[in-house]
Design a protein around this motif. Structure first.
Motif, PDB file in Angstrom:
ATOM      1  N   SER A 291       0.852  -1.190   0.000  1.00 39.17           N
ATOM      2  CA  SER A 291       0.000   0.000   0.000  1.00 39.17           C
ATOM      3  C   SER A 291       0.891   1.245   0.000  1.00 39.17           C
ATOM      4  N   ILE A 292       0.279   2.381  -0.297  1.00 38.27           N
ATOM      5  CA  ILE A 292       1.014   3.647  -0.320  1.00 38.27           C
ATOM      6  C   ILE A 292       1.658   3.901   1.046  1.00 38.27           C
ATOM      7  N   ASP A 293       0.904   3.656   2.130  1.00 40.13           N
ATOM      8  CA  ASP A 293       1.441   3.882   3.474  1.00 40.13           C
ATOM      9  C   ASP A 293       2.634   2.950   3.748  1.00 40.13           C
ATOM     10  N   GLY A 294       2.512   1.710   3.332  1.00 38.73           N
ATOM     11  CA  GLY A 294       3.612   0.760   3.527  1.00 38.73           C
ATOM     12  C   GLY A 294       4.856   1.178   2.763  1.00 38.73           C
ATOM     13  N   ILE A 295       4.647   1.634   1.549  1.00 34.80           N
ATOM     14  CA  ILE A 295       5.783   2.082   0.736  1.00 34.80           C
ATOM     15  C   ILE A 295       6.414   3.323   1.343  1.00 34.80           C
ATOM     16  N   ILE A 296       5.590   4.239   1.829  1.00 33.79           N
ATOM     17  CA  ILE A 296       6.106   5.460   2.469  1.00 33.79           C
ATOM     18  C   ILE A 296       6.901   5.099   3.722  1.00 33.79           C
ATOM     19  N   ARG A 297       6.374   4.159   4.534  1.00 37.79           N
ATOM     20  CA  ARG A 297       7.108   3.722   5.730  1.00 37.79           C
ATOM     21  C   ARG A 297       8.455   3.118   5.346  1.00 37.79           C
ATOM     22  N   ALA A 298       8.464   2.288   4.306  1.00 35.17           N
ATOM     23  CA  ALA A 298       9.701   1.650   3.865  1.00 35.17           C
ATOM     24  C   ALA A 298      10.699   2.694   3.372  1.00 35.17           C
ATOM     25  N   LEU A 299      10.201   3.688   2.630  1.00 32.98           N
ATOM     26  CA  LEU A 299      11.087   4.743   2.133  1.00 32.98           C
ATOM     27  C   LEU A 299      11.645   5.592   3.284  1.00 32.98           C
ATOM     28  N   LYS A 300      10.815   5.878   4.276  1.00 31.31           N
ATOM     29  CA  LYS A 300      11.299   6.640   5.435  1.00 31.31           C
ATOM     30  C   LYS A 300      12.353   5.846   6.192  1.00 31.31           C
ATOM     31  N   GLN A 301      12.100   4.555   6.322  1.00 30.16           N
ATOM     32  CA  GLN A 301      13.078   3.691   7.000  1.00 30.16           C
ATOM     33  C   GLN A 301      14.386   3.662   6.196  1.00 30.16           C
ATOM     34  N   HIS A 302      14.253   3.588   4.895  1.00 30.90           N
ATOM     35  CA  HIS A 302      15.427   3.605   4.028  1.00 30.90           C
ATOM     36  C   HIS A 302      16.172   4.939   4.158  1.00 30.90           C
ATOM     37  N   GLU A 303      15.423   6.030   4.213  1.00 34.78           N
ATOM     38  CA  GLU A 303      16.041   7.355   4.358  1.00 34.78           C
ATOM     39  C   GLU A 303      16.780   7.472   5.693  1.00 34.78           C
ATOM     40  N   ARG A 304      16.175   6.949   6.772  1.00 31.51           N
ATOM     41  CA  ARG A 304      16.842   6.973   8.084  1.00 31.51           C
ATOM     42  C   ARG A 304      18.159   6.203   8.030  1.00 31.51           C
ATOM     43  N   LEU A 305      18.110   5.044   7.434  1.00 34.22           N
ATOM     44  CA  LEU A 305      19.324   4.238   7.318  1.00 34.22           C
ATOM     45  C   LEU A 305      20.369   4.956   6.471  1.00 34.22           C
ATOM     46  N   TYR A 306      19.927   5.604   5.411  1.00 31.76           N
ATOM     47  CA  TYR A 306      20.839   6.354   4.549  1.00 31.76           C
ATOM     48  C   TYR A 306      21.580   7.422   5.346  1.00 31.76           C
ATOM     49  N   TYR A 307      20.843   8.184   6.159  1.00 30.47           N
ATOM     50  CA  TYR A 307      21.487   9.237   6.950  1.00 30.47           C
ATOM     51  C   TYR A 307      22.367   8.655   8.059  1.00 30.47           C
ATOM     52  N   GLU A 308      21.973   7.525   8.609  1.00 28.60           N
ATOM     53  CA  GLU A 308      22.828   6.852   9.599  1.00 28.60           C
ATOM     54  C   GLU A 308      24.145   6.422   8.948  1.00 28.60           C
ATOM     55  N   LEU A 309      24.045   5.902   7.731  1.00 28.61           N
ATOM     56  CA  LEU A 309      25.245   5.485   7.023  1.00 28.61           C
ATOM     57  C   LEU A 309      26.120   6.682   6.652  1.00 28.61           C
ATOM     58  N   LEU A 310      25.500   7.789   6.280  1.00 29.73           N
ATOM     59  CA  LEU A 310      26.270   9.000   6.001  1.00 29.73           C
ATOM     60  C   LEU A 310      27.026   9.457   7.250  1.00 29.73           C
ATOM     61  N   ASP A 311      26.334   9.434   8.411  1.00 30.97           N
ATOM     62  CA  ASP A 311      26.990   9.812   9.666  1.00 30.97           C
ATOM     63  C   ASP A 311      28.144   8.869   9.976  1.00 30.97           C
ATOM     64  N   ARG A 312      27.915   7.587   9.819  1.00 27.78           N
ATOM     65  CA  ARG A 312      28.964   6.601  10.104  1.00 27.78           C
ATOM     66  C   ARG A 312      30.137   6.793   9.148  1.00 27.78           C
ATOM     67  N   ASN A 313      29.838   7.082   7.897  1.00 32.53           N
ATOM     68  CA  ASN A 313      30.885   7.341   6.908  1.00 32.53           C
ATOM     69  C   ASN A 313      31.704   8.569   7.313  1.00 32.53           C
ATOM     70  N   ARG A 314      31.020   9.625   7.754  1.00 33.38           N
ATOM     71  CA  ARG A 314      31.717  10.837   8.194  1.00 33.38           C
ATOM     72  C   ARG A 314      32.615  10.525   9.389  1.00 33.38           C
ATOM     73  N   GLU A 315      32.103   9.761  10.359  1.00 34.80           N
ATOM     74  CA  GLU A 315      32.904   9.381  11.529  1.00 34.80           C
ATOM     75  C   GLU A 315      34.139   8.595  11.105  1.00 34.80           C
ATOM     76  N   LEU A 316      33.954   7.664  10.182  1.00 37.74           N
ATOM     77  CA  LEU A 316      35.088   6.861   9.720  1.00 37.74           C
ATOM     78  C   LEU A 316      36.094   7.714   8.961  1.00 37.74           C
ATOM     79  N   GLN A 317      35.610   8.675   8.164  1.00 39.65           N
ATOM     80  CA  GLN A 317      36.513   9.578   7.444  1.00 39.65           C
ATOM     81  C   GLN A 317      37.330  10.407   8.432  1.00 39.65           C
ATOM     82  N   GLU A 318      36.668  10.893   9.498  1.00 34.59           N
ATOM     83  CA  GLU A 318      37.386  11.655  10.524  1.00 34.59           C
ATOM     84  C   GLU A 318      38.419  10.772  11.220  1.00 34.59           C
ATOM     85  N   GLN A 319      38.047   9.529  11.494  1.00 32.17           N
ATOM     86  CA  GLN A 319      38.973   8.598  12.136  1.00 32.17           C
ATOM     87  C   GLN A 319      40.178   8.340  11.225  1.00 32.17           C
ATOM     88  N   ILE A 320      39.926   8.170   9.944  1.00 36.19           N
ATOM     89  CA  ILE A 320      41.011   7.971   8.991  1.00 36.19           C
ATOM     90  C   ILE A 320      41.930   9.188   8.984  1.00 36.19           C
TER      91      ILE A 320
END
Length: 184
Positions: free
Chosen positions: A101-130
């Motif tokens: 359903s549209i709501d299910g797809i929106i929830r999945a996309l929001k979850q995907h977006e959250r993970l994307y930003y978490e990965l960006l943060d983790r990438n930034r932390e790793l770049q700083e560590q490097i």
């Protein structure tokens, strides 16, 4: 002589190429985490033999020639399964395909977006560590150069000190001889 060769070489004898193909297939199956039975079935289809014949040949003859490769394949399998487990745990973003359903797809996309930003943060932390580790390496290299330079310069200072000491001893020896000569 031909009769002897005919009796010693069977028409279905295993060739070195057959042994190599069997080994390649079994090692690949070990690396991929599959069973040797599956490898024997695949080898049987490729070599025109039965799975039992392939298993017998592997266990009776070929296996002992590949002990190092078997160990390496098992290590690769272990590494691969560790990576698969890591990625399976990280795959929290995959959308629930049952809820289309549209709501299910929106929830999945929001979850995907959250993970994307978490990965960006983790990438930034790793770049700083490097970056931090690179600075530390550069600092240690500079310290190492300074220590080497100091060692080299102290080595030449030690040489100068040694020469000066020898010169001083010569002067003192001359002075002693002069005093002795005056006393006589």
């Amino acid at each position: 002589m031909e009769t002897v060769e005919r009796w010693t070489t069977r028409s279905d004898a295993w060739t070195p190429e057959d042994d190599n193909k069997l080994a390649e297939i079994v090692l690949r199956h070990i690396r991929e985490g599959s069973t040797q039975l599956n490898a024997f079935v695949e080898a049987a289809n490729l070599l025109g033999r039965t799975p039992a014949a392939c298993g017998y040949r592997w266990n009776g003859v070929v296996r002992r020639n590949y002990s190092d490769e078997i160990k390496q394949a098992k290590q690769e399998k272990k590494s691969l399964s560790t990576l698969k487990g890591h990625f399976a745990r990280r795959r929290t973003w995959s959308p629930d395909l049952e809820d289309t359903s549209i709501d299910g797809i929106i929830r999945a996309l929001k979850q995907h977006e959250r993970l994307y930003y978490e990965l960006l943060d983790r990438n930034r932390e790793l770049q700083e560590q490097i970056h931090s580790l690179q600075q530390e390496v550069e600092q240690l290299q500079a310290e190492n150069r300074q220590l080497r330079d100091r060692e080299m310069s102290s080595g030449s200072a030690a040489d100068l000190l040694s020469e000066d000491s020898k010169t001083l001893l010569k002067i003192m020896e001359r002075a002693r001889k002069l005093l002795e000569a005056e006393e006589k």
